[in-house]
Design an enzyme around this catalytic site. Sequence first.
Site, PDB file in Angstrom:
ATOM      1  N   TYR A 103      -9.415   8.047  10.885  1.00 42.82           N
ATOM      2  CA  TYR A 103      -8.531   8.486  12.344  1.00 42.82           C
ATOM      3  C   TYR A 103      -9.582   9.629  13.044  1.00 42.82           C
ATOM      4  O   TYR A 103      -9.331   9.967  14.045  1.00 42.82           O
ATOM      5  CB  TYR A 103      -7.319   8.747  12.523  1.00 42.82           C
ATOM      6  CG  TYR A 103      -6.533   7.528  11.827  1.00 42.82           C
ATOM      7  CD1 TYR A 103      -5.905   6.728  12.764  1.00 42.82           C
ATOM      8  CD2 TYR A 103      -6.135   7.491  10.685  1.00 42.82           C
ATOM      9  CE1 TYR A 103      -4.983   5.798  12.517  1.00 42.82           C
ATOM     10  CE2 TYR A 103      -5.303   6.518  10.189  1.00 42.82           C
ATOM     11  CZ  TYR A 103      -4.846   5.551  11.155  1.00 42.82           C
ATOM     12  OH  TYR A 103      -4.150   4.510  10.998  1.00 42.82           O
ATOM     13  N   PHE A 153      -5.785   5.380   0.015  1.00 42.24           N
ATOM     14  CA  PHE A 153      -4.670   4.286  -0.160  1.00 42.24           C
ATOM     15  C   PHE A 153      -4.732   3.636  -1.330  1.00 42.24           C
ATOM     16  O   PHE A 153      -5.915   3.254  -1.999  1.00 42.24           O
ATOM     17  CB  PHE A 153      -4.993   3.379   1.195  1.00 42.24           C
ATOM     18  CG  PHE A 153      -4.713   3.647   2.168  1.00 42.24           C
ATOM     19  CD1 PHE A 153      -3.481   3.501   3.040  1.00 42.24           C
ATOM     20  CD2 PHE A 153      -5.677   4.488   3.130  1.00 42.24           C
ATOM     21  CE1 PHE A 153      -3.190   4.222   4.376  1.00 42.24           C
ATOM     22  CE2 PHE A 153      -5.351   4.963   4.399  1.00 42.24           C
ATOM     23  CZ  PHE A 153      -4.075   4.675   4.985  1.00 42.24           C
ATOM     24  N   TYR A 159       0.658  -1.061  -0.128  1.00 39.40           N
ATOM     25  CA  TYR A 159       0.049  -0.043   0.267  1.00 39.40           C
ATOM     26  C   TYR A 159       1.008   1.230   0.044  1.00 39.40           C
ATOM     27  O   TYR A 159       2.060   1.260   0.321  1.00 39.40           O
ATOM     28  CB  TYR A 159      -0.856   0.197   1.099  1.00 39.40           C
ATOM     29  CG  TYR A 159      -0.201   0.339   2.399  1.00 39.40           C
ATOM     30  CD1 TYR A 159       0.047   1.690   3.120  1.00 39.40           C
ATOM     31  CD2 TYR A 159       0.262  -0.692   3.179  1.00 39.40           C
ATOM     32  CE1 TYR A 159       0.786   1.609   4.248  1.00 39.40           C
ATOM     33  CE2 TYR A 159       1.052  -0.606   4.372  1.00 39.40           C
ATOM     34  CZ  TYR A 159       1.319   0.649   4.700  1.00 39.40           C
ATOM     35  OH  TYR A 159       2.083   0.988   6.118  1.00 39.40           O
ATOM     36  N   PHE A 188       2.180   9.670   3.371  1.00 43.13           N
ATOM     37  CA  PHE A 188       2.422   9.519   4.864  1.00 43.13           C
ATOM     38  C   PHE A 188       3.209   8.042   5.198  1.00 43.13           C
ATOM     39  O   PHE A 188       3.620   8.006   6.329  1.00 43.13           O
ATOM     40  CB  PHE A 188       1.279   9.786   6.005  1.00 43.13           C
ATOM     41  CG  PHE A 188       0.102   9.298   5.709  1.00 43.13           C
ATOM     42  CD1 PHE A 188      -0.178   7.853   6.231  1.00 43.13           C
ATOM     43  CD2 PHE A 188      -0.968   9.864   4.736  1.00 43.13           C
ATOM     44  CE1 PHE A 188      -1.309   7.056   5.772  1.00 43.13           C
ATOM     45  CE2 PHE A 188      -2.038   9.225   4.416  1.00 43.13           C
ATOM     46  CZ  PHE A 188      -2.489   8.026   5.101  1.00 43.13           C
ATOM     47  N   ASP A 189       2.861   7.243   4.346  1.00 44.09           N
ATOM     48  CA  ASP A 189       3.304   5.644   4.612  1.00 44.09           C
ATOM     49  C   ASP A 189       3.236   4.961   3.173  1.00 44.09           C
ATOM     50  O   ASP A 189       2.444   5.179   2.488  1.00 44.09           O
ATOM     51  CB  ASP A 189       2.616   5.171   5.567  1.00 44.09           C
ATOM     52  CG  ASP A 189       3.323   3.896   6.232  1.00 44.09           C
ATOM     53  OD1 ASP A 189       4.759   3.805   6.259  1.00 44.09           O
ATOM     54  OD2 ASP A 189       2.651   3.045   6.639  1.00 44.09           O
ATOM     55  N   ILE A 239      -7.737   0.257  10.649  1.00 44.62           N
ATOM     56  CA  ILE A 239      -8.806   1.224  10.492  1.00 44.62           C
ATOM     57  C   ILE A 239     -10.105   0.569   9.754  1.00 44.62           C
ATOM     58  O   ILE A 239      -9.927  -0.281   8.801  1.00 44.62           O
ATOM     59  CB  ILE A 239      -8.408   2.660   9.706  1.00 44.62           C
ATOM     60  CG1 ILE A 239      -8.100   2.369   8.509  1.00 44.62           C
ATOM     61  CG2 ILE A 239      -7.269   3.367  10.663  1.00 44.62           C
ATOM     62  CD1 ILE A 239      -7.604   3.804   7.498  1.00 44.62           C
TER      63      ILE A 239
END
Length: 546
Positions: free
Chosen positions: A120, A137, A64, A74-75, A94
Amino acid sequence: MEEDFDLPAGDGMMNEDMDLPDESPILKVGEEKEIGKQGLKKKLLKEGEGWDTPENGDEVEVHYTGTLLDGTQFDSSRDKGTPFKFTLGQGQVIKGWDQGIKTMKKGENAIFTIPPELAYGASGSPPTIPPNATLQFDVELLSWTSVKDICKDGGIFKKILVEGEKWENPKDLDEVTVKYEALLEDGTVVAKSDGVEFTVKEGHFCPALSRAVKTMKKGEKVLLTVKPQYGFGEKGKPASADEGAVPPNATLQITLELISWKTVSEVTDDKKVIKKILKEGEGYERPNDGAVVKLKLIGKLQDGTVFLKKGHDNEDEVFEFKTDEEQVIEGLDRAVMTMKKGEVALLTIAAEYAFGSSESQQELAVVPPNSTVYYEVELVSFVKEKESWDMNTQEKIEAAGKKKEEGNVLFKAGKYAKASKRYEKAVKYIEYDSSFGEEEKKQAKALKVASNLNNAACKLKLKDYKQAEKLCTKVLEMESRNVKALYRRAQAYIQLADLDVAEFDVKKALEIDPENRYVISVSLGQQFIIALKHGIIGSECSIENH
C-alpha cells in the site's frame, strides 16, 4: 476487524511493471527466498501438489491471514470461514499477491513478506495498515480455475468448465461440431444451438468461436468472455429469425462445448489433394512406399455420379494395389499412405492428381477431362514393404539394386522426381554397411555410387542444383577420380554461379580422362564455362546401369 478486507491494489499500482523470473523459485519446507527484484520474499510452509501453477487471468481461491511485522493481525479469511477469490494478474489485489501467488502449486502454504512498494506504499490503508508498512501474509492456495487470454490482447477470455479428452486441438481446415449459447451481459440469450457443424477457418456466429475451438480438446466445455472486436464490433447485429439482436460494442458471454471434429488435412503442398477423416483408424502405423493395401472404395464425380465401387457389395472384391508403383492415380496413392488401418476418409482430388486433361473410362462411368474426383476410402488392411532393419545383408543389397533399376526405368520415362525417390531409397538400404563383409561392401559401394550419380542427374533435370552438387560430392568422397561426378558437379556449380569451382572440376575430369566424349571437345577454363552457359554441352550424361 469489522470491514471486509478485499486486498485492493493501491493507486497507480497496477501490474504492468512486474519484475518476475520466468519460473517459480524452488524452495524446501522452511526455506525463504526472494521472488523477483523488488524485495518480495516467500517462505515455504507446506509443499503443494504436482507442478502446475496458476497464470494471469486464472480465478484463484485462497485462505490467508495478514499481519504487520510486529505480529498485529489486520485480516483473515480463515476467521471469516470463507475462502477469498480473485482473478490473478488483473490488479484486483496488491502487486505482491499477484506476483507471489502465481508461484504457488495447488495446496501449497507459504508466508509472503511484502515490501510497501508492492503493498500500500507511502499512503498505507487507514486505519488498519500504516504508511510504508511491510506486510506478511500466510497464504494457502486452495484451487484455481484456468482462465486464458487466448488472443493475448484481452479480447477473449476462456474459462474451462469441463476438461476435455486427450491433447489434440482442431486446426483451420477441420470440421467441428459444437453446442453453444451466447448471452449479453444482462443475461439476454441472443443465440443458441444444440449442435452445429462448421469449418474452423470459415467460422460460425462470431469470430470468437473459431478462435476458441482451436484451443479446445474433444468434450471440453468453456465459458468465453468475448469483447466487441471478436463479437460484432461497433455495429452490433440486428435480430434475425433464429437469433436475437446484439447491440453495438456489446460484450458477450458464450458457453461453448466442442462435441467432436473431423480432421481435414492437405495431402499435397499445393492443396490439390484434401483428406477428411470420417472415422479414426487404429494404432499409429501407416503404409510405406511399396506396401500392399486393401481398400473399400467409392469414386464419385462432382455431380454424384459413381464411377468406381469396390468392396461394399462383396467383401471379397476389395480394391488392392501396391503403393508408389503408379497402379492408381497419384492423389489416391499419396492419400492412402497417410491413413491408418480401419480409417475411413473422404478424399478430394484435383484433376492434376487424378485423370488429368484426358477422358478416362472407369468401371461404372466415364470421368470427363479435367475432373475433380471424390473418393470415400476405408483402409481395410495393409502389408508394409520390408524395411531395411528387417533385412539381412544380402536382402539389403538386392533391395537396393531393385530400387536403382526402378529408378532407371522412371528416369528414361522422364519421371525425374519419382526416379529420384527410388535412388534415395536404394542408398538408404545400404547406407550403414559396417556389418557387411568385404565383397558385400564392394557391391554396396558400387550401388551407392551409381544411385547417387543417377540421382544427381535427376536433380539437374529438376533444377535442384544444390542437391545435385551434394550428391556428386558424396560420390567423390568415395571415388575421388569419378569423371561423371566431376562433370555433373561442374554443371551444378555453373548454375549456382560458382564458375571458378566449376572450372577446377572440369580440368580435373580432363586430366583423369582426356578421351571422355562429354568433355573432350571443351578447352580448359573459360571456353568450357562459356560453352556450358550457352548450352553447347548438354546435361544428358548417361545414367549408371552397372
